[in-house]
Design an enzyme around this catalytic site. Structure first.
Site, PDB file in Angstrom:
ATOM      1  N   GLY A  41       0.835  -1.196   0.000  1.00 28.37           N
ATOM      2  CA  GLY A  41       0.000   0.000   0.000  1.00 28.37           C
ATOM      3  C   GLY A  41       0.872   1.250   0.000  1.00 28.37           C
ATOM      4  N   GLY A  43      -0.543   4.569   0.256  1.00 23.50           N
ATOM      5  CA  GLY A  43      -1.250   5.758   0.713  1.00 23.50           C
ATOM      6  C   GLY A  43      -0.361   6.511   1.684  1.00 23.50           C
ATOM      7  CB  SER A 285     -16.607  19.370   2.162  1.00 25.08           C
ATOM      8  OG  SER A 285     -16.248  19.778   3.457  1.00 25.08           O
ATOM      9  NE  ARG A 331     -17.374  13.302   9.014  1.00 26.03           N
ATOM     10  CZ  ARG A 331     -16.146  13.100   8.583  1.00 26.03           C
ATOM     11  NH1 ARG A 331     -15.601  11.900   8.644  1.00 26.03           N
ATOM     12  NH2 ARG A 331     -15.440  14.077   8.075  1.00 26.03           N
ATOM     13  CG  HIS A 402     -16.186   8.574   4.714  1.00 20.87           C
ATOM     14  ND1 HIS A 402     -15.629   8.928   3.518  1.00 20.87           N
ATOM     15  CD2 HIS A 402     -15.614   9.390   5.657  1.00 20.87           C
ATOM     16  CE1 HIS A 402     -14.755   9.908   3.721  1.00 20.87           C
ATOM     17  NE2 HIS A 402     -14.725  10.194   4.994  1.00 20.87           N
ATOM     18  CD  GLU A 426      -9.864   3.698   6.014  1.00 15.71           C
ATOM     19  OE1 GLU A 426      -9.319   4.436   5.183  1.00 15.71           O
ATOM     20  OE2 GLU A 426     -11.055   3.349   5.936  1.00 15.71           O
ATOM     21  CB  SER A 441      -8.406   9.640   8.598  1.00 15.67           C
ATOM     22  OG  SER A 441      -7.915   9.293   7.366  1.00 15.67           O
ATOM     23  CG  LEU A 442      -5.601  13.283   5.673  1.00 15.09           C
ATOM     24  CD1 LEU A 442      -5.584  14.689   5.093  1.00 15.09           C
ATOM     25  CD2 LEU A 442      -5.238  12.280   4.604  1.00 15.09           C
TER      26      LEU A 442
END
Lengths: 639, 248, 223
Positions: A41, A43, A285, A331, A402, A426, A441-442
Site C-alpha cells: 500500500g 497511501g 464536504s 456524522r 466512508h 486505516e 485520519s490523515l
C-alpha cells in the site's frame, strides 16, 4: 478466551511513548542494509513508512495496485489534517486532541495509542511543510487553521478541499527520493494476495503482477500492511472502486486478529445514487452543513419541485430533533436521521433515497457572493455530477460508507498477532474507536508511517540482524503460491453466468441494508444467511472473462469480491456480538426513548478481536479490555 | 439514449490493435462516462467477448488514473473535467463516440485503453522532491511563506498526473507536468535550496525519455483537468536558464 | 572539467530558436523600413541612397553574416525539433485534437516551410543578383544594386506579385504566433503583461505582413 496483550508501556499517559522509545532496541546502520521490509500500500501510511524506513537504510519493497503510488486513495481526503499546534491560541493541546479523539470515538479506542497519535501530530505538520506541502496560510505567511468535525478549537490544517492530495504528494515525493537513492524499489500494478509465514513469523507475500498475471514470491524480514479501509464492501462508497481488503483478509486468515470489523463510519453528505450503474458515491464536504439546512417534505411522496414546496410543508428534521446542534450534529447522527426519514417514506428524488440540503436561506442572508466564496468549488462539483445548480435548487444528499474504524488488531507497537506483520493507517483498528473524528485520519496515517512504526519495527528487527536473506524458495512460499494459483484457477473454471460486479452489488445491498447505519439482531442474522447463500452462488455461478496470465480486470474484481464476501460475514458477527450502540455502530435494541444511541460500558468496553478458525466455523472472539485511566467516560448527547 | 462507440482494442503491448464499433442502448444521461463503459463491459461479457480494459480508481477526479481520448479531446469535451467526472449528458442521443488511449511514445499501451505512464514517475524520481529526511524538519511556522506564493504553489501542486497534457499536446510534450512540479517547489523557500539542480535533472530526464518539446500551442492548459496555467512553463524556462547560466 | 553536452535540451534548443527568431523579427522591421522608402515617389532615389549606405557600411556587412546565421539556426533547430516531436507520438490519433488551442502555433512548421520557399525565390530575385550569382532579371539595368528597378520590373508580373503577397500572409501567420511565443519560451510570462504581448504580437504580424504587401501592390496597380 485468551487475553490479548496490547503491550502498553507503564507510566503516566504523557510519558508512555517517550519512555517506550527510549527502551526500544535499535538496529545499527550496517545491519539495516541486511534487512528487507515489504510495504503493501502506498497511501499516506504506506508511503510515509516506506520512505522513512528507506531513509534509515533498510531495503524496502513497496507494492500498490495502481500504476503509480501517488494514486492511493488518501488522495481523496478533502477536509484537513489535525495537529495540536495551538497556533490559534484557543487552548488546544496534545491532551485536548487526545480527549476529542477518545470522545469522538465514543470511548472505544485505546488511550495510549490515541495519546501517541496526538503527540506526534505536530511533527507530522512540521515534516509536511519541510516536504513542500502547500497548506493554507494567512497574509502574514503563517499557517492557517480551521475548525472541523464539530470540535471547539481550530486545529485543522488544510489545502483547500484537497488536503489528502497534497499530503500524499508530499509522502510520494519522499518515497521517490528513496527510489532515486536505491533504498526503495517500487512495485506498481501488483495485487498482494497472500501473506507467507515461516516458523510463525511473517516473512513475505505472494503478489500478482497485474500486467502479465504472473504470481511472484517476495520475501522479507517483516511485512507492513498499509492497505487502507474496506468500505467498498458496500459496493457503493466514497472509496476508490478498486480499494480492497484482500491483503488484510489474507493476514486475518494467517492468524492476524481483526479488531472491531463492524465499526464503519457512514458519511452523511454524499451525492446520492443517480442511476443503476452508479459505481461510486462522491463525498460533498461536511462543511456544507455549516450553512445548508437539511429538510424533507412533510407530506409523504410529495413530488413537487423543492422550490415549489412552501416553508410550512417542509420538515427541517435535524433542527427539529436536535435543537442545540441542529444541522451540525455529528456524522453518525446526521446519517441515521436521514435514513430514518427516507425509510419512513419522506425521501426525495426518483429513488426516494435522498434528502435536501438547502442554501436558500444562507444565500438570502449572506448573499450569493459569500456562499460562492465559501463553497464555490463544491457547488461546481455538485453541478458537474448532478446537472443541477445548487444556487437555485437544493442539493440532494444521502449517507455513504466512508471510513472503517475497524481493522487488523495491533498492539502498541503496531504489530498484529502475527509476529513480523505490522499494520498501519486505516488498515489497523487502533486510534478511532467506534467513530472517527474529522481530519484525524490523515494525521494518524502519517504519524504511524513517519514517526511511530520506524521506531517500533526496529525493535522487532533487532532480532533479525543475523538471520540473513530470507529465501522465497522454501516450502512455505511454494505452498502459498500454489494456494493462490489454485484459487485463481478455481475462479476461472466456474464459468457460470454472473459477473463479479453483479455479486459485489448484491453483497453491497445486503451489507447496506442489514449492517449499515442501523443494525439489529434479526437483520444481522438474516444478513449472515444471505451472505452464506451469496457465497455459495458466487462459487458456483461466477463468470470471469479472460485468462489468468494476462491483464485481467475481471479476475482482479473476482478475487476482491471473494474476500469481501467473507469479510462481510465477519462484520455481521461482530455487529451481532456487540449488543450496544456506540459511535457509528447503532443497534436498535440499545437506544433511548428518543431514539438516540445507548452505550453499555459495563458489558462492552472492550475491543472485539476476531481470530480466524476455518472456513466452516465461526470466528473466535478475543477481548481486549479498554481501561480509561485519564478520561472520565461520558455519554454523548446532542439534543 | 442510444449511442455508438468506436473503441481502440489492443490485446497487449505487442499486438497491433484496431478500432471496434459497438452499439449501446438505454444509456442514462446521468451515467458517468466510465459507468457507461462498465455497462458496455457487462454487455460484452454476457456476449462472451473480452471487456475493455481501462485505468480508473477514485472516480471523483482526484487520483488521476483515468484518462481517455474522447472524440479528439483528452478527458472529453468538457473543460476542467476528468474522464470519470464526465457525464453522458455531454453527448447527444445517437452520437458516435470515438475512444482512444492517450497516445505518446512514452505512454505505451498495455491493453486496450490502459497505458503505462511510469515515465512520469521517472521524471519525478530524477528530482521531483525536497531532500528532507523524516525528523529533520524545523517547526512548521519557523519560515513564513508569502500567502500569494503559497497559494500559487498549491495551484501547481494540484496536478493529478493524469497525462492529459501529454495527450493533448501535438508534440506529446510533458512540459506542463514537469513545470507544475518545478514551480511548486521553486515558489516555496523549502524548495528553493535545490531548485537549480532539480530543474536541470528533471528536464534532462524528460528529454532522455523522449517527450516532445513545447510549441506554445497551449492545448495542455485547455485540457488540464486541474486548470494548471502555461505560465508555469514560462517560469520553468526561466528557472532552467537561471540554473544553466547563472547558478554555480 | 564539465563534459560538453552535445545534445542540447529541448528548452535550450527552443530558447536559441526563440532568440534567433527575435533577431529575425527585428531584421524584418529594418528591412520593411528600407523597402517602404521605395514609396517616396522619387523614383527610388531615397531608397537607393539608403541601399548605398547599407552596402558600404562595414557594420552592416557583419550584421549580414549574423543574419544568415540567425536564419540557418532558426531553420535547422526548427526542423530538428519537428523531427523529435514527430517521433514522440508514433501512433497518431484517429480523431485529431479538437480542443481549444492557439491556432497558428499548430502550423508553424508549415508556415515556416512556405516562408523558406519564398525566401529562396526572393533570394534568386534580389540577393543572388547582388552577389552576381544570378543575372539581373530582364536586363533592365546594369547596376546589380538597383533594387528599385528590379522591384518595379518584377511586380509588373501578376504571378510574382501574387506569390509575394500570399507569402506575406503566411509570414503574418507565422509571426502572429512567433512574437508572443518567443516571450513565453524566454520565460517572460506575466499575468499582467502577457495579454498585452499577445495583442502586440497580432499587431506586429499584421503591420509587417501588410507593410511588405504594399510594395508589390504599389508597383502592380499604381505605378
Amino acid at each position: 478466551m485468551t487475553k490479548l496483550d496490547a503491550k502498553i508501556p507503564a507510566g503516566p499517559l504523557s510519558e508512555k511513548w517517550t519512555t517506550h522509545k527510549n527502551n526500544l532496541r535499535l538496529v545499527n546502520p550496517a545491519n539495516k542494509k541486511r534487512i528487507d521490509i515489504i510495504v503493501v500500500g502506498t497511501g499516506l501510511a504506506g508511503a510515509s513508512a516506506a520512505s522513512s524506513l528507506g531513509e534509515m537504510g533498510y531495503n524496502v519493497k513497496v507494492f500498490c495496485y495502481s500504476d503509480t503510488p501517488r494514486r492511493a486513495h488518501s488522495v481523496a481526503a478533502q477536509g484537513g489534517i489535525n495537529a495540536a499546534k495551538n497556533y490559534k491560541n484557543d487552548g488546544d493541546s496534545v491532551y485536548r486532541l487526545f480527549y476529542d479523539m477518545i470522545k469522538g470515538g465514543d470511548f472505544r479506542a485505546r488511550e495510549a495509542n490515541v495519546y501517541r497519535a496526538a503527540e506526534v501530530s505536530n511533527d507530522v505538520i512540521d515534516h509536511y511543510i519541510a516536504l513542500g506541502v502547500p497548506f493554507a496560510r494567512d497574509y502574514g505567511g503563517y499557517l492557517d487553521n480551521r475548525s472541523f468535525g464539530g470540535v471547539q478549537v481550530s486545529r485543522t490544517f488544510y489545502a483547500k478541499g484537497q488536503t489528502g492530495q497534497q499530503c500524499i504528494l508530499g509522502t510520494y515525493s519522499s518515497l521517490l527520493r528513496q527510489v532515486d537513492k536505491g533504498t526503495v524499489v517500487m512495485y506498481p500494478r501488483y495485487d498482494v494476495l497472500d501473506i507467507v509465514k515461516v516458523e510463525g513469523k511473517a516473512r513475505g507475500i505472494i503478489a500478482r503482477n497485474l500486467v502479465n498475471g504472473e504470481l511472484e514470491r517476495h520475501s522479507a524480514h517483516a511485512v507492513i500492511l498499509a492497505t487502507g479501509g474496506y468500505g467498498t464492501v458496500y459496493y457503493l462508497s466514497t472509496l476508490a472502486v478498486n480499494s480492497n481488503a484482500s491483503a488484510a483478509w489474507a493476514a486475518y486468515k494467517k492468524g492476524a486478529f481483526f479488531g472491531n470489523p463492524s465499526f464503519v463510519q457512514i458519511h452523511p453528505t454524499s451525492i446520492p445514487v443517480l442511476n443503476e450503474f452508479q459505481s461510486k458515491l462522491t463525498l460533498m464536504s461536511e462543511s456544507l452543513r455549516n450553512d445548508g439546512r437539511v429538510w424533507v417534505p412533510k407530506n409523504k411522496g410529495d413530488k413537487r419541485k423543492p422550490v415549489d414546496i412552501p416553508e410550512e410543508e417542509r420538515d427541517y428534521y435535524l433542527e427539529r430533533r436536535y435543537p442545540a446542534f441542529g444541522n451540525l450534529v455529528p456524522r453518525d447522527v446526521a446519517s441515521r436521521a436521514a435514513k430514518e426519514r427516507c425509510d419512513a417514506g419522506y425521501g426525495v428524488g426518483d429513488t426516494g433515497l435522498s434528502v435536501y440540503l438547502d442554501f436558500k436561506d444562507a444565500i438570502e442572508k449572506q448573499g450569493k457572493k459569500t456562499i460562492e466564496n465559501k463553497y464555490g468549488n463544491l457547488f461546481e462539483m455538485y453541478e458537474k455530477i448532478s446537472g443541477e445548480n445548487p444556487y437555485e435548487t437544493p442539493m440532494r444528499i444521502y449517507p455513504a460508507g466512508h471510513y472503517t474504524m475497524g481493522g487488523l488488531w495491533v498492539d502498541y507497537n503496531l504489530m498484529t498477532t502475527v509476529p513480523g506483520l505490522f499494520s498501519i493507517g486505516e488498515s489497523n483498528f487502533s486510534d478511532h474507536g467506534a467513530n472517527r473524528l474529522g481530519a484525524s485520519s490523515l494525521m494518524q496515517c502519517s504519524g504511524d508511517g513517519y514517526f511511530i512504526l520506524p521506531y517500533t519495527i526496529s525493535d522487532y528487527l533487532a532480532d533479525d540482524i543475523r538471520t540473513g536473506k530470507i529465501s522465497s524458495d522454501t516450502p512455505e512460499f511454494i505452498q502459498a503460491e500454489k494456494n493462490t494459483s489454485d484459487k485463481i484457477k478455481r475462479l476461472l473454471s466456474i464459468n457460470g453466468n454472473q459477473t463479479p460486479l453483479t455479486f459485489h452489488k448484491k453483497l453491497g445491498k445486503i451489507m447496506w441494508d442489514y449492517c449499515g447505519m442501523v443494525r439489529n439482531e434479526e437483520g444481522l442474522k438474516k444478513a449472515i444467511e444471505l451472505i452464506d447463500a451469496l457465497k455459495e452462488a458466487f462459487w458456483s455461478d461466477l463468470k470471469v472473462a479472460g485468462k489468468a496470465d494476462e491483464l485481467n480486470q475481471e479476475l482482479e474484481k473476482a478475487l476482491r469480491v471473494a474476500d469481501f464476501i467473507e469479510l462481510a460475514k465477519l462484520m455481521c458477527y461482530d455487529g451481532l456480538n456487540r449488543k450496544e450502540s456506540c459511535g457509528a455502530h447503532f443497534r436498535e435494541e440499545s437506544q433511548t426513548e428518543n431514539g438516540e444511541a445507548r452505550r453499555q460500558d459495563d458489558a462492552y468496553s472492550f475491543v472485539a478481536a476476531w481470530a480466524y478458525t476455518d472456513d466452516e466455523n465461526p470466528p473466535q472472539l478475543h477481548k481486549e479490555e479498554l481501561v480509561f485511566e485519564n478520561v472520565a467516560v461520558k455519554e454523548r448527547s446532542y439534543e | 439514449m442510444n449511442i455508438k462507440l468506436k473503441i481502440w482494442r489492443q490485446k497487449n503491448a505487442q499486438s497491433k490493435g484496431k478500432f471496434e464499433t459497438y452499439s449501446l442502448n438505454d444509456v442514462s444521461p446521468e451515467m458517468g462516462f466510465l459507468e457507461m463503459l462498465d455497462y458496455l463491459n457487462q454487455e460484452l461479457i454476457s456476449k462472451g467477448e473480452d471487456p475493455v480494459a481501462i485505468d480508473h480508481d477514485c472516480r471523483e477526479g482526484i487520483c488521476g488514473s483515468c484518462g481517455l481520448y474522447i472524440n479528439g479531446q483528452p478527458h472529453g469535451p468538457e473543460p476542467k473535467t476528468t474522464t470519470c467526472e464526465l457525464r453522458m449528458r455531454s453527448f447527444k442521443d445517437g452520437s458516435l463516440i470515438t475512444v482512444e488511449p492517450f497516445r505518446s511514445r512514452m505512454f505505451p499501451v498495455i491493453k486496450d485503453l490502459l497505458i503505462d505512464r511510469s515515465a512520469f514517475d521517472k521524471i519525478l524520481i530524477a528530482g521531483g522532491f525536497i531532500s528532507s529526511n523524516t525528523g529533520t524538519a524545523p517547526e512548521a511556522n519557523s519560515i513564513p511563506v508569502c500567502k500569494k506564493k503559497s497559494d500559487k504553489a498549491f495551484d501547481m501542486a494540484a496536478c493529478i498526473g493524469c497525462g492529459a497534457c501529454v495527450a493533448a499536446c501535438k508534440n506529446a510534450s510533458a512540459m506542463l507536468f514537469v513545470a507544475a512540479k518545478i514551480n511548486q517547489y521553486a515558489l516555496l523557500p523549502q524548495g528553493k535550496v535545490e531548485a537549480a539542480e532539480r530543474v536541470k535533472k528533471m528536464v534532462a530526464k524528460m528529454d532522455e525519455l523522449g517527450f516532445g518539446s513545447c510549441s506554445n500551442t497551449y492545448a495542455c492548459e485547455a485540457k488540464c483537468p486541474k486548470g494548471i496555467s502555461v505560465s508555469a512553463i514560462a517560469k520553468m524556462n526561466r528557472e532552467f536558464l537561471h540554473a544553466k547560466i547563472v547558478a554555480e | 572539467m564539465r563534459k560538453l553536452n552535445l545534445r542540447p535540451s529541448t528548452i535550450s534548443s527552443k530558447v536559441v530558436m526563440a532568440l534567433a527568431g527575435v533577431f529575425l523579427m527585428l531584421f524584418l522591421v529594418v528591412h520593411l523600413f528600407l523597402n517602404l522608402l521605395m514609396l517616396m515617389g522619387d523614383e527610388g532615389e531615397t531608397f537607393s541612397n539608403a541601399v548605398v549606405f547599407m552596402t558600404e557600411n562595414p557594420a552592416v556587412k557583419i550584421f549580414e553574416y549574423v543574419l544568415f546565421a540567425g536564419f540557418i539556426i532558426h531553420i535547422i533547430i526548427g526542423l530538428l525539433i519537428e523531427i523529435k516531436n514527430y517521433f514522440a507520438r508514433p501512433v497518431k490519433y484517429a480523431v485529431s485534437n479538437t480542443s481549444k488551442t492557439s491556432f497558428f502555433s499548430k502550423y508553424m512548421i508549415h508556415t515556416g516551410l512556405i516562408i523558406l520557399i519564398f525566401l529562396i525565390i526572393h533570394f534568386t530575385h534580389f540577393f543572388f543578383v547582388k552577389l552576381n550569382l544570378v543575372d539581373i532579371p530582364g536586363d533592365i539595368t546594369t547596376d546589380n544594386h538597383d533594387f528599385y528597378a528590379m522591384a518595379k520590373y518584377l511586380f509588373k508580373n501578376g504571378i510574382y506579385t501574387l506569390i509575394y503577397i500570399i507569402s506575406f500572409v503566411f509570414l503574418g501567420f507565422h509571426l502572429n504566433h512567433a512574437f508572443q511565443s518567443a516571450f513565453q519560451t524566454l520565460g517572460l510570462n506575466h499575468p499582467r503583461y502577457t495579454p498585452f504581448i499577445k495583442a502586440l504580437s497580432s499587431i506586429y504580424a499584421i503591420v509587417v505582413s501588410m507593410g511588405y504587401s504594399i510594395i508589390p501592390i504599389y508597383f502592380y496597380f499604381f505605378y
